[in-house]
Design a protein around this motif. Structure first.
Motif, PDB file in Angstrom:
ATOM      1  N   PRO A 219      17.121  -6.029   2.807  1.00 28.29           N
ATOM      2  CA  PRO A 219      17.059  -5.770   1.364  1.00 28.29           C
ATOM      3  C   PRO A 219      16.788  -4.295   1.083  1.00 28.29           C
ATOM      4  O   PRO A 219      16.210  -3.578   1.912  1.00 28.29           O
ATOM      5  N   GLY A 220      17.210  -3.839  -0.080  1.00 28.34           N
ATOM      6  CA  GLY A 220      16.968  -2.440  -0.446  1.00 28.34           C
ATOM      7  C   GLY A 220      17.401  -2.156  -1.863  1.00 28.34           C
ATOM      8  O   GLY A 220      18.066  -2.975  -2.518  1.00 28.34           O
TER       9      GLY A 220
ATOM     10  N   GLY B  69      13.948   0.993   1.469  1.00 24.76           N
ATOM     11  CA  GLY B  69      14.141  -0.164   2.327  1.00 24.76           C
ATOM     12  C   GLY B  69      14.555   0.302   3.706  1.00 24.76           C
ATOM     13  O   GLY B  69      15.069   1.401   3.889  1.00 24.76           O
ATOM     14  N   VAL B  70      14.362  -0.537   4.687  1.00 28.51           N
ATOM     15  CA  VAL B  70      14.701  -0.193   6.064  1.00 28.51           C
ATOM     16  C   VAL B  70      16.215  -0.253   6.248  1.00 28.51           C
ATOM     17  O   VAL B  70      16.856  -1.219   5.817  1.00 28.51           O
TER      18      VAL B  70
ATOM     19  N   GLY C 244       0.791  -1.224   0.000  1.00 31.30           N
ATOM     20  CA  GLY C 244       0.000   0.000   0.000  1.00 31.30           C
ATOM     21  C   GLY C 244       0.823   1.273   0.000  1.00 31.30           C
ATOM     22  O   GLY C 244       0.271   2.371   0.173  1.00 31.30           O
ATOM     23  N   ALA C 245       2.138   1.156  -0.223  1.00 29.02           N
ATOM     24  CA  ALA C 245       2.997   2.337  -0.174  1.00 29.02           C
ATOM     25  C   ALA C 245       2.632   3.362  -1.239  1.00 29.02           C
ATOM     26  O   ALA C 245       2.795   4.566  -1.031  1.00 29.02           O
ATOM     27  N   LEU C 246       2.130   2.898  -2.381  1.00 25.82           N
ATOM     28  CA  LEU C 246       1.773   3.820  -3.461  1.00 25.82           C
ATOM     29  C   LEU C 246       0.281   4.133  -3.495  1.00 25.82           C
ATOM     30  O   LEU C 246      -0.207   4.720  -4.460  1.00 25.82           O
ATOM     31  N   GLN C 247      -0.418   3.728  -2.468  1.00 27.42           N
ATOM     32  CA  GLN C 247      -1.854   3.993  -2.432  1.00 27.42           C
ATOM     33  C   GLN C 247      -2.114   5.496  -2.422  1.00 27.42           C
ATOM     34  O   GLN C 247      -1.507   6.241  -1.638  1.00 27.42           O
ATOM     35  N   LYS C 248      -2.985   5.954  -3.306  1.00 28.46           N
ATOM     36  CA  LYS C 248      -3.253   7.385  -3.414  1.00 28.46           C
ATOM     37  C   LYS C 248      -4.001   7.892  -2.184  1.00 28.46           C
ATOM     38  O   LYS C 248      -4.905   7.241  -1.676  1.00 28.46           O
TER      39      LYS C 248
ATOM     40  N   SER D 111       8.600   6.388   5.684  1.00 32.82           N
ATOM     41  CA  SER D 111       9.655   5.817   6.523  1.00 32.82           C
ATOM     42  C   SER D 111      10.588   4.875   5.773  1.00 32.82           C
ATOM     43  O   SER D 111      11.702   4.604   6.233  1.00 32.82           O
ATOM     44  N   TRP D 112      10.169   4.368   4.630  1.00 35.10           N
ATOM     45  CA  TRP D 112      10.960   3.373   3.901  1.00 35.10           C
ATOM     46  C   TRP D 112      11.910   4.002   2.874  1.00 35.10           C
ATOM     47  O   TRP D 112      12.620   3.285   2.183  1.00 35.10           O
TER      48      TRP D 112
END
Length: 283
Positions: A185-186, A173-174, A137-141, A157-158
């Motif tokens: 990972p990143g 990535g964290v 959901g990171a790109l959820q508008k 935060s990512w």
């Protein structure tokens, strides 16, 4: 008192810098735009080092997108007739010919080439979610603010700034805590050019990419890459990158495969294991 002032100043500067980080969707969209359009032929030399011995092979890629590719691998003079690989990538399947029979298998989780060839922002994002580089959901508008009072800047935060390859990048990535032995990972995307400079998958394989050049139809591609996993290091040098006509699309059909996998030439070489693992995991 001085110590508290410095800490407060650092916190303030950190909050200010985070406010200028572009939204993830914008970062990914600009990166996708550098993947060009249409079909490309990519030729590159891959070098495998094993002690004092270096084995080189040539890769010829035909690429339409992250999901549609064709790869032919050939050896040098000593391997000309005894080592040849041919793979076709269609969706999540990799096809090859074994004893004149077409074989299909799932593309490896560590398949690396797609990260340089995404043509869709959403597909790019879905892959980053899959590899735990950003949350679902990171790109959820978000709802459009109706008034100034409704507008709130919420740092993601990512994503953060990070320096690698001598340039400033957007690192998605964290961040890995210093006390951990492994690394999270990143993906590192150059701030100014919007190209992938570094990638680390959950399996701990890492790829770095440098010396990007511009090619036909908006393609940016690295002239040098390094892939590391365990104690192994493989280097890749770009030979050429050129656009191909749309008629080449016929070569992306599994029925177009015309060469059996041929591994015989490397069976007695010290680099056998690293070559086999490389083409099993990362290709």
């Amino acid at each position: 008192m001085k110590k508290y002032f410095i800490a407060a100043l650092a916190l303030f500067l950190s909050s200010i810098s985070s406010a200028y980080i572009l939204p993830t969707r914008t970062i990914l969209q600009k990166t996708v735009e550098n993947s060009g359009s249409g079909i490309y032929a990519i030729e590159q030399e891959v070098q495998f080092s094993n002690g004092e011995e270096t084995l080189s092979v040539k890769e010829t890629w035909l690429i339409d997108s992250d999901r549609t590719m064709r790869l032919t691998v050939t050896g040098g003079k000593d391997l000309a007739n005894t080592f040849k690989l041919q793979y076709l990538y269609n969706g999540n399947q990799r096809f090859s010919l074994v004893n004149n029979e077409r074989k299909g298998e799932k593309v490896s989780e560590d398949f690396l080439e797609k990260f340089l060839n995404f043509r869709s922002t959403d597909i790019f994002a879905n892959n980053l979610v899959h590899y735990k580089m950003m949350p679902v959901g990171a790109l959820q508008k978000k709802p459009t603010p109706k008034t100034g009072a409704d507008f709130k800047h919420e740092p993601e935060s990512w994503v953060r700034y990070s320096r690698t390859g001598g340039v400033v990048n957007y690192a998605l990535g964290v961040a890995t805590p210093t006390e951990l032995e492994g690394n999270y990972p990143g993906i590192w995307i150059e701030q100014d050019q919007f190209v992938v400079r570094k990638l680390r998958l959950p399996s701990q394989v890492e790829m770095s990419a440098n010396n990007y050049n511009q090619f036909a139809r908006g393609l940016s591609y690295p002239r040098q890459r390094t892939i590391r996993w365990g104690n192994n290091t493989v280097t890749i040098r770009l030979i050429s990158a050129s656009a191909r006509p749309q008629t080449a699309v016929a070569l992306f059909q599994p029925s177009s495969l015309d060469s059996n996998l041929k591994w015989d030439g490397i069976q007695s070489l010290p680099a056998k294991d690293v070559v086999t693992e490389f083409y099993s995991r990362f290709r």
